[in-house]
Scaffold this active site. Structure first.
Site, PDB file in Angstrom:
ATOM      1  N   ASP A   1      -1.304 -14.898  -8.459  1.00  0.00           N
ATOM      2  CA  ASP A   1       0.148 -14.851  -8.670  1.00  0.00           C
ATOM      3  C   ASP A   1       0.837 -16.025  -8.019  1.00  0.00           C
ATOM      4  O   ASP A   1       1.931 -16.436  -8.421  1.00  0.00           O
ATOM      5  CB  ASP A   1       0.718 -13.540  -8.155  1.00  0.00           C
ATOM      6  CG  ASP A   1       0.389 -12.436  -9.140  1.00  0.00           C
ATOM      7  OD1 ASP A   1      -0.738 -11.927  -9.096  1.00  0.00           O
ATOM      8  OD2 ASP A   1       1.252 -12.141  -9.988  1.00  0.00           O
ATOM      9  N   ASN A  20      -2.809 -12.384  -4.913  1.00  0.00           N
ATOM     10  CA  ASN A  20      -3.216 -11.754  -6.172  1.00  0.00           C
ATOM     11  C   ASN A  20      -3.143 -10.238  -5.983  1.00  0.00           C
ATOM     12  O   ASN A  20      -2.821  -9.752  -4.888  1.00  0.00           O
ATOM     13  CB  ASN A  20      -4.622 -12.208  -6.570  1.00  0.00           C
ATOM     14  CG  ASN A  20      -4.972 -11.813  -7.992  1.00  0.00           C
ATOM     15  OD1 ASN A  20      -4.190 -12.053  -8.921  1.00  0.00           O
ATOM     16  ND2 ASN A  20      -6.108 -11.181  -8.196  1.00  0.00           N
ATOM     17  N   LYS A  21      -3.428  -9.517  -7.034  1.00  0.00           N
ATOM     18  CA  LYS A  21      -3.307  -8.052  -7.023  1.00  0.00           C
ATOM     19  C   LYS A  21      -3.943  -7.429  -5.793  1.00  0.00           C
ATOM     20  O   LYS A  21      -5.037  -7.843  -5.381  1.00  0.00           O
ATOM     21  CB  LYS A  21      -3.953  -7.518  -8.311  1.00  0.00           C
ATOM     22  CG  LYS A  21      -3.983  -6.017  -8.483  1.00  0.00           C
ATOM     23  CD  LYS A  21      -2.644  -5.356  -8.319  1.00  0.00           C
ATOM     24  CE  LYS A  21      -1.574  -5.936  -9.219  1.00  0.00           C
ATOM     25  NZ  LYS A  21      -0.203  -5.503  -8.816  1.00  0.00           N
ATOM     26  N   GLY A  47       1.477  -9.669 -15.226  1.00  0.00           N
ATOM     27  CA  GLY A  47       0.578 -10.811 -15.177  1.00  0.00           C
ATOM     28  C   GLY A  47       1.436 -12.060 -15.042  1.00  0.00           C
ATOM     29  O   GLY A  47       2.402 -12.240 -15.815  1.00  0.00           O
ATOM     30  N   ALA A  48       1.106 -12.897 -14.044  1.00  0.00           N
ATOM     31  CA  ALA A  48       2.003 -14.001 -13.689  1.00  0.00           C
ATOM     32  C   ALA A  48       2.385 -14.898 -14.881  1.00  0.00           C
ATOM     33  O   ALA A  48       3.586 -15.116 -15.134  1.00  0.00           O
ATOM     34  CB  ALA A  48       1.381 -14.811 -12.548  1.00  0.00           C
ATOM     35  N   GLN A  95      -4.807  -1.648 -13.932  1.00  0.00           N
ATOM     36  CA  GLN A  95      -4.845  -2.771 -14.883  1.00  0.00           C
ATOM     37  C   GLN A  95      -6.284  -3.085 -15.315  1.00  0.00           C
ATOM     38  O   GLN A  95      -6.509  -3.569 -16.421  1.00  0.00           O
ATOM     39  CB  GLN A  95      -4.228  -4.028 -14.259  1.00  0.00           C
ATOM     40  CG  GLN A  95      -2.734  -3.982 -14.078  1.00  0.00           C
ATOM     41  CD  GLN A  95      -2.337  -3.529 -12.702  1.00  0.00           C
ATOM     42  OE1 GLN A  95      -3.058  -2.769 -12.059  1.00  0.00           O
ATOM     43  NE2 GLN A  95      -1.191  -3.979 -12.205  1.00  0.00           N
ATOM     44  N   ARG A 153      10.664 -10.094 -10.319  1.00  0.00           N
ATOM     45  CA  ARG A 153       9.507  -9.781  -9.456  1.00  0.00           C
ATOM     46  C   ARG A 153       9.327 -10.981  -8.533  1.00  0.00           C
ATOM     47  O   ARG A 153       9.377 -12.123  -8.984  1.00  0.00           O
ATOM     48  CB  ARG A 153       8.242  -9.505 -10.271  1.00  0.00           C
ATOM     49  CG  ARG A 153       8.323  -8.200 -11.088  1.00  0.00           C
ATOM     50  CD  ARG A 153       6.995  -7.827 -11.710  1.00  0.00           C
ATOM     51  NE  ARG A 153       6.054  -7.314 -10.733  1.00  0.00           N
ATOM     52  CZ  ARG A 153       4.753  -7.090 -11.001  1.00  0.00           C
ATOM     53  NH1 ARG A 153       4.265  -7.371 -12.209  1.00  0.00           N
ATOM     54  NH2 ARG A 153       3.952  -6.613 -10.079  1.00  0.00           N
TER      55      ARG A 153
END
Ligand code: MRU
Length: 360
Positions: free
Chosen positions: A251, A261-262, A65-66, A210, A107
């Site tokens: 993110d 994002n994811k 998670g950012a 998640q 990351r």
């Protein structure tokens, strides 16, 4: 498994409902994480004593998670500076440079990681003598500011949601993904507290689950009803008019509003636009990256093929099959109805509107 003995961390504000979980804490001179790889089956903490351990925990998704990885990185700078200062009090800043580089590279997509490392680096460059007190105070400020931003975004985002709405969220953007409370899931918490929600749906979020593992766990802990769907069920959910908003985190938000994002977020945004469902991105200012002009310039993390070829430790695809495993996708700004930050809400985001928000 319902965890009844979850300890209440010191940073929880008793006045805010549905805010009991902290994924990252500074405790007794170390970083204490909830090990998110084990949830929901096991609730265990992981203690990090070194920067190398923090890099490993970030890469291996023990913390993810950012905002949460940014906060972990800020505390990891404290660990590294303490070690370098002990080794060589006269030259610790120079020895810290490769540490900071390794941390920032752990990351690539979530800009909060680099943002937090840079904020800690800038302070460390000004320090003389024992850096520990000032760096720890800065990391704790980063953490506290994130929680406060989430509470504010919760209020702002919830105000956009008509009472009686169903909402769909993707991935985990809650307390586990942040300093506490959450971004998109903070809006869900606040909207539920304000009795605006009639249903919360969570995409399971392949391949790390998640949504099914973490978002559902958080909401069950808080007593907020949640229904998990397969990622591929989202369009049918919208066709049946079960949701009015999709609410996701980010993110990285590029200067024109394109949002990484994811993986799977983009599919959901396309389906939402097709069905007249509105699409909300909730993220702190630390996720907005004005140095990245648009989504095409956002680096997308590619993760191991094994994450897609296996499920729960069992091989599911035949030997010989390959996998393509981007961890994130980019939703273009024109599919986004609202970006909610702690500084305010941007409707139908454009480069000009985001620039004005950043100047505010
Ligand atoms: O790979 P992850 O689990 O770190 O991805 C997380 C997400 O994509 C979240 O939606 C994003 O970081 C925002 S968290 C508030």
């Amino acid at each position: 498994m319902h965890i009844t003995a979850m300890p209440t961390p010191a940073t929880v504000a008793p006045s805010i409902p549905y805010d009991r979980i902290r994924a990252v804490e500074w405790l007794d001179g170390s970083i204490r994480l909830i090990d998110q790889r084990l949830l929901p089956g096991k609730f265990e903490h992981l203690t990090l004593h070194t920067l190398a351990e923090a890099v490993h925990a970030i890469r291996d998704m023990a913390v993810r998670g950012a905002p949460a990885i940014g906060i972990t990185a800020a505390y990891a700078v404290v660990l590294a500076a303490r070690a370098r200062y002990t080794e060589n009090p006269g030259n610790w800043q120079a020895a810290l440079v490769p540490d900071l580089h390794m941390l920032a590279e752990a990351r690539p997509t979530a800009v909060n990681l680099r943002w937090a490392v840079e904020r800690m680096r800038a302070l460390s460059a000004q320090l003389s003598g024992d850096p520990l007190p000032a760096l720890l105070a800065e990391a704790q400020r980063i953490h506290a500011e994130d929680i406060a931003a989430n509470h504010r975004m919760g209020e702002l985002g919830a105000a956009l949601i008509e009472p009686g709405s169903g909402v769909l969220t993707h991935c985990n953007t809650g307390a586990l993904a942040t300093g506490g409370y959450g971004t998109a899931l903070g809006v869900v918490r606040a909207a539920y507290a304000a009795q605006r929600l009639n249903a919360v749906y969570a995409d399971e979020t392949r391949p790390w689950l998640q949504g099914a593992r973490l978002t559902a766990w958080e909401l069950v802990q808080e007593g907020i009803p949640v229904t998990v769907i397969a990622d591929s069920a989202g369009a049918q959910l919208m066709r049946e008019n079960r949701v009015r908003w999709v609410i996701v985190g980010a993110d990285r938000i590029a200067a024109n509003g394109d949002t990484a994002n994811k993986i799977g977020t983009y599919n959901t945004a396309i389906a939402a636009r097709h069905h007249g469902v509105r699409f909300m991105v909730v993220a702190p200012i630390s996720t907005v990256d004005m140095a990245t002009p648009d989504g095409a310039h956002i680096p997308i993390e590619q993760r191991a093929e094994s994450e897609v070829l296996n499920f729960a430790g069992q091989r599911t695809a035949p030997e010989g099959a390959r996998a393509w495993n981007p961890a994130f996708d980019v939703t273009p700004a024109d599919l986004i109805d609202a970006i909610v930050t702690e500084r305010g809400v941007v409707l139908s985001p454009t480069r000009e509107k985001l620039a004005a928000l950043m100047r505010a």
